[in-house]
Design a protein around this motif. Sequence first.
Motif, PDB file in Angstrom:
ATOM      1  N   THR A   1      16.482  11.867  -0.272  1.00 58.85           N
ATOM      2  CA  THR A   1      16.906  12.323  -1.592  1.00 58.85           C
ATOM      3  C   THR A   1      16.632  13.827  -1.662  1.00 58.85           C
ATOM      4  O   THR A   1      16.231  14.426  -0.659  1.00 58.85           O
ATOM      5  CB  THR A   1      16.147  11.589  -2.713  1.00 58.85           C
ATOM      6  N   GLY A   2      16.798  14.414  -2.822  1.00 60.48           N
ATOM      7  CA  GLY A   2      16.541  15.843  -2.962  1.00 60.48           C
ATOM      8  C   GLY A   2      15.116  16.244  -2.629  1.00 60.48           C
ATOM      9  O   GLY A   2      14.874  17.293  -2.060  1.00 60.48           O
ATOM     10  N   ARG A   3      14.150  15.400  -2.977  1.00 58.85           N
ATOM     11  CA  ARG A   3      12.732  15.739  -2.763  1.00 58.85           C
ATOM     12  C   ARG A   3      12.006  14.837  -1.780  1.00 58.85           C
ATOM     13  O   ARG A   3      10.925  15.180  -1.318  1.00 58.85           O
ATOM     14  CB  ARG A   3      11.982  15.679  -4.093  1.00 58.85           C
TER      15      ARG A   3
ATOM     16  N   ARG B   1       7.277  13.936   1.046  1.00 61.85           N
ATOM     17  CA  ARG B   1       7.740  14.833  -0.010  1.00 61.85           C
ATOM     18  C   ARG B   1       8.089  16.147   0.643  1.00 61.85           C
ATOM     19  O   ARG B   1       7.261  16.746   1.346  1.00 61.85           O
ATOM     20  CB  ARG B   1       6.625  15.027  -1.049  1.00 61.85           C
ATOM     21  N   LYS B   2       9.313  16.609   0.481  1.00 61.92           N
ATOM     22  CA  LYS B   2       9.745  17.875   1.057  1.00 61.92           C
ATOM     23  C   LYS B   2       9.218  19.025   0.206  1.00 61.92           C
ATOM     24  O   LYS B   2       9.315  19.003  -1.015  1.00 61.92           O
ATOM     25  CB  LYS B   2      11.270  17.929   1.133  1.00 61.92           C
ATOM     26  N   LEU B   3       8.630  20.013   0.872  1.00 61.06           N
ATOM     27  CA  LEU B   3       8.063  21.173   0.187  1.00 61.06           C
ATOM     28  C   LEU B   3       8.978  22.377   0.338  1.00 61.06           C
ATOM     29  O   LEU B   3       9.669  22.517   1.343  1.00 61.06           O
ATOM     30  CB  LEU B   3       6.680  21.504   0.762  1.00 61.06           C
ATOM     31  N   LYS B   4       8.966  23.248  -0.661  1.00 63.44           N
ATOM     32  CA  LYS B   4       9.732  24.488  -0.585  1.00 63.44           C
ATOM     33  C   LYS B   4       9.035  25.435   0.374  1.00 63.44           C
ATOM     34  O   LYS B   4       7.816  25.415   0.505  1.00 63.44           O
ATOM     35  CB  LYS B   4       9.817  25.142  -1.962  1.00 63.44           C
ATOM     36  N   SER B   5       9.816  26.291   1.038  1.00 63.20           N
ATOM     37  CA  SER B   5       9.187  27.283   1.913  1.00 63.20           C
ATOM     38  C   SER B   5       8.480  28.308   1.054  1.00 63.20           C
ATOM     39  O   SER B   5       8.876  28.581  -0.082  1.00 63.20           O
ATOM     40  CB  SER B   5      10.222  27.952   2.808  1.00 63.20           C
ATOM     41  N   ARG B   6       7.438  28.858   1.571  1.00 58.33           N
ATOM     42  CA  ARG B   6       6.638  29.829   0.824  1.00 58.33           C
ATOM     43  C   ARG B   6       6.695  31.182   1.516  1.00 58.33           C
ATOM     44  O   ARG B   6       6.768  31.266   2.731  1.00 58.33           O
ATOM     45  CB  ARG B   6       5.191  29.366   0.722  1.00 58.33           C
TER      46      ARG B   6
END
Length: 84
Positions: free
Chosen positions: A40-42, A65-70
């Motif tokens: 899914t999206g997340r 859970r997919k994390l945003k790049s930082r």
Amino acid sequence: MIVHRAPAGGTLTVDFAMQYLAAAALGVPLEGEIACIRETGRLAFIRGTLRQDGEAVMGFTATLRKLKSRTPLSFGPGAVSENG
């Protein structure tokens, strides 16, 4: 074989379960198979098996859970990261 590429920011394990199916022998290589069942999206839902000499010795499932790049942290005046 890679079935799914991890997102740039990495992942966080939300849930992980494994089942021991048979005894594994010491010194004999294990081979892993992993598949992304749904995404899914997340979240990403994966399933995998570890085999030794062709016999399944362990199965597992996980929810990631997919994390945003930082961006690298900056501590100067007015510094803001892309994640707020």
